[in-house]
Design a protein around this motif. Sequence first.
Motif, short mmCIF file in Angstrom:
data_model
loop_
_atom_site.label_atom_id
_atom_site.label_comp_id
_atom_site.label_asym_id
_atom_site.label_seq_id
_atom_site.Cartn_x
_atom_site.Cartn_y
_atom_site.Cartn_z
N ILE A 146 53.35 41.04 47.85
CA ILE A 146 53.06 40.69 46.55
C ILE A 146 53.56 39.41 46.08
CG2 ILE A 146 52.75 43.16 45.64
CD1 ILE A 146 55.32 42.76 43.95
N GLY A 147 52.73 38.63 45.36
CA GLY A 147 53.40 37.47 45.09
C GLY A 147 53.44 37.33 43.21
N VAL A 148 54.67 36.75 42.95
CA VAL A 148 55.07 36.33 41.55
C VAL A 148 54.40 35.30 41.08
CG1 VAL A 148 56.84 36.63 39.83
CG2 VAL A 148 57.09 37.91 42.00
N VAL A 149 53.83 35.31 39.92
CA VAL A 149 53.00 34.14 39.22
C VAL A 149 53.85 33.74 38.01
CG1 VAL A 149 50.98 33.42 38.52
CG2 VAL A 149 50.75 34.96 40.27
N ALA A 150 53.97 32.41 37.92
CA ALA A 150 54.65 32.21 36.58
C ALA A 150 53.58 31.89 35.43
CB ALA A 150 55.37 30.61 36.71
N CYS A 151 53.28 33.02 34.99
CA CYS A 151 52.44 33.14 33.72
C CYS A 151 52.64 34.80 33.31
CB CYS A 151 50.84 33.17 34.32
SG CYS A 151 49.88 33.18 33.06
N GLY A 152 52.57 34.84 31.91
CA GLY A 152 52.71 36.01 31.44
C GLY A 152 52.16 36.10 29.84
N TYR A 153 52.31 37.26 29.34
CA TYR A 153 51.76 37.32 28.08
C TYR A 153 52.20 36.31 26.90
CZ TYR A 153 55.66 40.60 26.51
OH TYR A 153 56.95 41.18 26.32
N ALA A 154 53.34 35.78 27.19
CA ALA A 154 53.90 34.84 26.22
C ALA A 154 53.19 33.64 26.53
CB ALA A 154 55.53 34.50 26.38
N ASP A 155 52.47 33.33 27.63
CA ASP A 155 51.57 32.10 27.83
C ASP A 155 50.14 32.30 27.06
OD1 ASP A 155 53.61 30.62 29.41
OD2 ASP A 155 53.38 32.29 30.78
N GLY A 156 49.60 33.41 26.99
CA GLY A 156 48.40 33.86 26.30
C GLY A 156 47.76 34.98 27.41
N TYR A 157 48.16 35.07 28.26
CA TYR A 157 47.49 35.82 29.62
C TYR A 157 47.56 37.38 28.84
CZ TYR A 157 45.89 37.70 33.85
OH TYR A 157 45.04 38.36 34.61
N PRO A 158 46.46 38.11 28.80
CA PRO A 158 46.73 39.38 28.10
C PRO A 158 47.49 40.31 28.85
CG PRO A 158 44.71 39.24 29.56
CD PRO A 158 45.30 37.95 29.56
N ARG A 159 48.49 40.96 27.86
CA ARG A 159 49.31 41.81 28.38
C ARG A 159 48.74 43.23 28.98
NH1 ARG A 159 52.08 46.55 26.38
NH2 ARG A 159 54.16 46.94 27.33
N HIS A 160 47.52 43.66 28.22
CA HIS A 160 46.93 44.78 28.79
C HIS A 160 46.01 44.57 29.92
CE1 HIS A 160 48.65 47.06 25.37
NE2 HIS A 160 48.31 46.12 24.77
N ALA A 161 46.10 43.64 30.70
CA ALA A 161 45.18 43.37 31.82
C ALA A 161 45.63 44.32 32.81
CB ALA A 161 45.32 41.97 32.26
N ALA A 162 44.62 45.05 33.52
CA ALA A 162 45.02 46.39 34.36
C ALA A 162 45.15 45.91 35.60
CB ALA A 162 43.72 47.34 33.89
N THR A 163 45.99 46.69 36.51
CA THR A 163 45.79 46.31 37.80
C THR A 163 44.33 46.29 38.12
OG1 THR A 163 47.92 47.27 38.47
CG2 THR A 163 46.22 47.64 40.05
N GLY A 164 44.15 45.14 39.27
CA GLY A 164 42.91 45.08 39.83
C GLY A 164 42.06 43.88 38.90
N THR A 165 42.93 43.16 37.81
CA THR A 165 42.45 42.00 37.14
C THR A 165 41.97 41.00 38.48
OG1 THR A 165 43.12 42.59 35.16
CG2 THR A 165 42.74 40.45 35.40
N PRO A 166 40.92 40.47 38.10
CA PRO A 166 40.80 39.36 39.38
C PRO A 166 41.42 38.04 39.06
CG PRO A 166 38.94 39.19 37.77
CD PRO A 166 39.43 40.45 37.43
N ILE A 167 42.10 37.65 40.17
CA ILE A 167 42.86 36.26 39.98
C ILE A 167 42.72 35.51 41.56
CG2 ILE A 167 44.91 37.57 41.11
CD1 ILE A 167 46.42 35.85 38.80
#
Length: 356
Positions: A264-285
Amino acid sequence: MPRPINAYVHPDAVEHNLQLVRRMAPESRVWAVVKANAYGHGIERVFPGLNAADGIALLDLEEAVRVRELGWKKPILLLEGVFTDSDVKTAEAFGLTVATHCDEQRQLIVAAKPKRPIDIYLKMNSGMNRLGFAPESYRAAWDRARSSDGIGNITLMTHFANADEGSVDWQLEEFDRATRNLPGERSVSNSAAALWHPNAHRDWVRPGIVLYGASPSGQSKHINDIQLRASMTLQSELIGVQAMRAGDTVGYARAYKAESDMRIGVVACGYADGYPRHAATGTPISVDGVMTRTVGRVSMDMLTVDLTPCPNAGIGSKVELWGEHVKIDDVASSANTIGYELMCALARRVPVSVTS
């Protein structure tokens, strides 16, 4: 700021999308809607892409003044109108057109005694049941506006409730019946109606979300054949890689369990950046241009992705959270929201650049 996350705004994409709307509504003039600071993009950033619009529509007086100061000479429409005497004075000073949805707003204009008439968009509540005069009261409201000092041209206006997922005919029939034989231009079409309901185009269309490359329905599949371009890219990098064995879990609440050995990779982006906290496993990236998925819960500052489809990815690999390849509507749908919200929710801590 040391974190590798960045957002990029593409005014050329806005210009492209605006021209697409023009082709779909060739007989109509176009209000480019830039409310909410151009749907989170920044009015100044998208402004170069708006030159071909016939007018700019927004909500806030401050934004209207900014647009004038940027050099916009064509009409500006305040979509919710004025609320105070000083608002009327500002509208007069900057040559704004104002929506008027109740008698109180008309009376504000009259009481302010503007030195030059203020053009209005007289709004009908044809079924949305938010703002506007009821169809049976509309003609009388028009008569009062027409005889009021300080009011100039009157454009007839309404707003559709479900143009994105159904028929507009029920509202259009109400609007046409109530405005029959009334003089003045008409404006009824939002983004969805501009794309999918040509019978509702009339004199002016008011595209908003489509200018920024997202679907009015919130479903990217509905615009796959329209060739809209994304006006915002959110990009980051992998800042960590972990090897997991079958049965290992990821992140808070151990929300994802590996079914087999994986990276797994860890991405520097989270809900404090505006990414939706409730994005489920499987969200495309996308990682290094390869489509993959998120796994586990989104944290404040980080999220995790499945690196199985991209075995060569490592620390520093580029990640697209949404943009040209990862549709913002698909990310939003995975979080049970819409692309509008993600655009507007981009956090102030994320550096934003303008690029083609």
